[in-house]
Design an enzyme around this catalytic site. Sequence first.
Site, short mmCIF file in Angstrom:
data_model
loop_
_atom_site.label_atom_id
_atom_site.label_comp_id
_atom_site.label_asym_id
_atom_site.label_seq_id
_atom_site.Cartn_x
_atom_site.Cartn_y
_atom_site.Cartn_z
N THR A 15 0.71 -1.51 0.29
CA THR A 15 -0.10 -0.42 -0.31
C THR A 15 1.09 0.94 0.28
OG1 THR A 15 -0.15 0.34 2.46
CG2 THR A 15 -1.86 -1.27 0.93
N ASP A 16 0.21 1.96 -0.10
CA ASP A 16 1.23 3.36 0.14
C ASP A 16 0.61 4.14 1.13
OD1 ASP A 16 -1.69 4.61 -0.53
OD2 ASP A 16 -1.36 5.10 -2.87
N GLN A 17 0.75 5.85 1.46
CA GLN A 17 0.35 6.11 2.54
C GLN A 17 -0.95 6.39 3.16
OE1 GLN A 17 2.95 10.13 2.02
NE2 GLN A 17 3.88 9.52 3.28
N MET A 18 -1.42 5.89 2.41
CA MET A 18 -3.37 6.21 2.04
C MET A 18 -3.23 5.30 2.91
SD MET A 18 -4.72 8.70 -0.27
CE MET A 18 -4.10 7.47 -1.81
N VAL A 20 -3.89 2.48 1.02
CA VAL A 20 -4.88 1.79 -0.34
C VAL A 20 -3.48 1.37 -0.90
CG1 VAL A 20 -6.06 2.89 -2.76
CG2 VAL A 20 -6.35 3.56 -0.58
#
Length: 134
Positions: A15-18, A20
């Site tokens: 995932t990314d920082q969100m 997601v």
Amino acid sequence: MPYFDCSYRVPYADTDQMQVVYYANYLEYFERSRTEMLRSIGFPYSEMEKMGFFLPVREANVTYHSSACYDDLLTLRSYVSEARGARLVIVSEVLRGDELLVSGSVTLCCINSEHKVTRLPAKLLEAVKLLSKD
């Protein structure tokens, strides 16, 4: 068309920082699914390599419908839509429950150990026929 399903829980690393799933990871999910599909019909990719054949990706198509997130339990679904000549086309989907998140296809081209395009091995074609039987 019969299909193959396997489960995958999204780790934080995907995932990314969100939290997601990063968009490019879906192509890895497609690969996980097709690798396990081939294994399930008795033709693991390692067997093909031992025979001197390889299946590099020639084309990939991805349509994003919705996002997966950290810790989601996903279903990775694949089926063979075409297997002839040197071409193997595998359609894949990523689902969360009944929700379609990502769909697409990957076209693989069979090459030999000299990197020359060659017909799909007969043993692979026979294994793929198992997917077509109900």
